[in-house]
Design an enzyme around this catalytic site. Structure first.
Site, PDB file in Angstrom:
ATOM      1  N   ASP A  97     -39.374  22.375  -8.487  1.00 43.89           N
ATOM      2  CA  ASP A  97     -39.022  23.596  -9.019  1.00 43.89           C
ATOM      3  C   ASP A  97     -40.024  24.397  -9.908  1.00 43.89           C
ATOM      4  OD1 ASP A  97     -37.463  26.118  -9.600  1.00 43.89           O
ATOM      5  OD2 ASP A  97     -36.359  24.995 -11.380  1.00 43.89           O
ATOM      6  N   ARG A 120     -27.017  19.614 -17.052  1.00 41.61           N
ATOM      7  CA  ARG A 120     -26.549  18.869 -18.399  1.00 41.61           C
ATOM      8  C   ARG A 120     -24.952  18.205 -18.308  1.00 41.61           C
ATOM      9  NH1 ARG A 120     -28.745  23.960 -21.572  1.00 41.61           N
ATOM     10  NH2 ARG A 120     -28.449  24.920 -19.471  1.00 41.61           N
ATOM     11  N   ASP A 163     -47.682  34.495  -7.734  1.00 42.56           N
ATOM     12  CA  ASP A 163     -49.273  34.706  -8.144  1.00 42.56           C
ATOM     13  C   ASP A 163     -49.693  35.482  -6.796  1.00 42.56           C
ATOM     14  OD1 ASP A 163     -52.103  34.936  -9.129  1.00 42.56           O
ATOM     15  OD2 ASP A 163     -51.461  33.199 -10.123  1.00 42.56           O
ATOM     16  N   THR A 180     -29.883  32.380 -12.642  1.00 46.03           N
ATOM     17  CA  THR A 180     -28.803  32.623 -12.723  1.00 46.03           C
ATOM     18  C   THR A 180     -28.365  32.936 -14.559  1.00 46.03           C
ATOM     19  OG1 THR A 180     -28.922  30.120 -13.085  1.00 46.03           O
ATOM     20  CG2 THR A 180     -28.130  31.330 -11.251  1.00 46.03           C
ATOM     21  N   LYS A 218     -41.255  27.636  -8.918  1.00 52.00           N
ATOM     22  CA  LYS A 218     -41.115  29.195  -9.065  1.00 52.00           C
ATOM     23  C   LYS A 218     -42.657  29.728  -9.038  1.00 52.00           C
ATOM     24  CE  LYS A 218     -36.835  28.909 -11.602  1.00 52.00           C
ATOM     25  NZ  LYS A 218     -36.819  27.598 -12.245  1.00 52.00           N
ATOM     26  N   LYS A 257     -34.248  17.153  -9.367  1.00 53.24           N
ATOM     27  CA  LYS A 257     -35.015  18.543  -9.325  1.00 53.24           C
ATOM     28  C   LYS A 257     -36.028  18.248 -10.532  1.00 53.24           C
ATOM     29  CE  LYS A 257     -33.475  22.307 -11.391  1.00 53.24           C
ATOM     30  NZ  LYS A 257     -34.568  22.695 -12.467  1.00 53.24           N
TER      31      LYS A 257
END
Length: 229
Positions: A57, A206, A62, A114, A59, A30
């Site tokens: 990614d 992570r 608009d 999330t 997002k 990603k």
């Protein structure tokens, strides 16, 4: 079973290349805003040239015309997956899909992040239904607009499958091993739980990128995700 998607939460091409050099297999990665805004489309082309799949990614959120034009540009990069915010509405999502016409890029919509819990949604967004109701509404809206799936937490994946179908993509971030900290995520789950609840893809950051042995951590997560442990 789809490969776990590794979130390349780095700020430079050098860091990405150092990380990817630890693997001897094609990955699904990603590329998010932090990395894309620093390194731009050329990094995406470089990662694709290495043989990796990419979830871009960004997002987008608009007006419909702007999002459609942006998607036409992103379609040229040949990424495997990209996304918009479902909160942008039905017409915006339809326009985003039109912008990708002729490409193989799949399009998904972010429902609720999330990192958002129900009280935050009520107080900050003034959405007073339950968090699950909000997520399911956005998922149905995305399906009606012709999208391929949504980003959601594992907690909503099963319900989304019931209303949108098993093949509708449920890309679930917030994945942690059982003994790991949640960090800034509120709605988290293990790879095994994601599989049980019907996630089609998991996104892991992570737990792999900060590991002393990223390749070993990746395979541990991949095995749990595929049910081999």
């Amino acid at each position: 079973m789809n490969k776990p998607i590794i979130a390349l939460d780095f700020s430079s091409k050098q860091q990405v290349e150092e990380f990817l050099s630890k693997f001897d297999e094609p990955l699904f990665v990603k590329v998010g805003m932090e990395l894309f805004y620093q390194e731009g489309p050329e990094l995406v082309r470089s990662i694709k040239a290495m043989g990796h799949q990419i979830f871009l990614d960004l997002k987008l959120h608009d007006i419909p015309n702007t999002v459609e034009a942006a998607m036409r540009g992103l379609a040229k990069l040949g990424v495997d997956l990209t996304n918009v915010h479902a909160a942008g509405g039905f017409e915006m999502m339809e326009a985003a899909k039109r912008g990708l016409k002729g490409s193989d890029t799949k399009l998904i919509a972010v429902t609720q992040l999330t990192s958002t819990d129900e009280s935050q949604m009520h107080e900050n967004q003034l959405i007073y239904v339950s968090l699950e109701e909000s997520v399911l509404h956005y998922a149905k809206l995305a399906k009606w607009a012709g999208l391929d799936g949504v980003v959601c937490s594992v907690l909503e994946a099963s319900s989304i499958s019931e209303v949108c179908g098993q093949e509708f993509l449920k890309v679930t971030p917030g994945i942690r091993l059982a003994n790991a900290a949640a960090d800034d995520q509120k709605r988290v789950a293990t790879p095994g739980k994601a599989r049980e609840q019907g996630s089609t893809h998991i996104v892991v950051g992570r737990a792999i990128t900060k590991s002393e042995n990223p390749a070993a951590s990746y395979h541990q997560i991949k095995n749990e995700w595929s049910g081999q442990v």
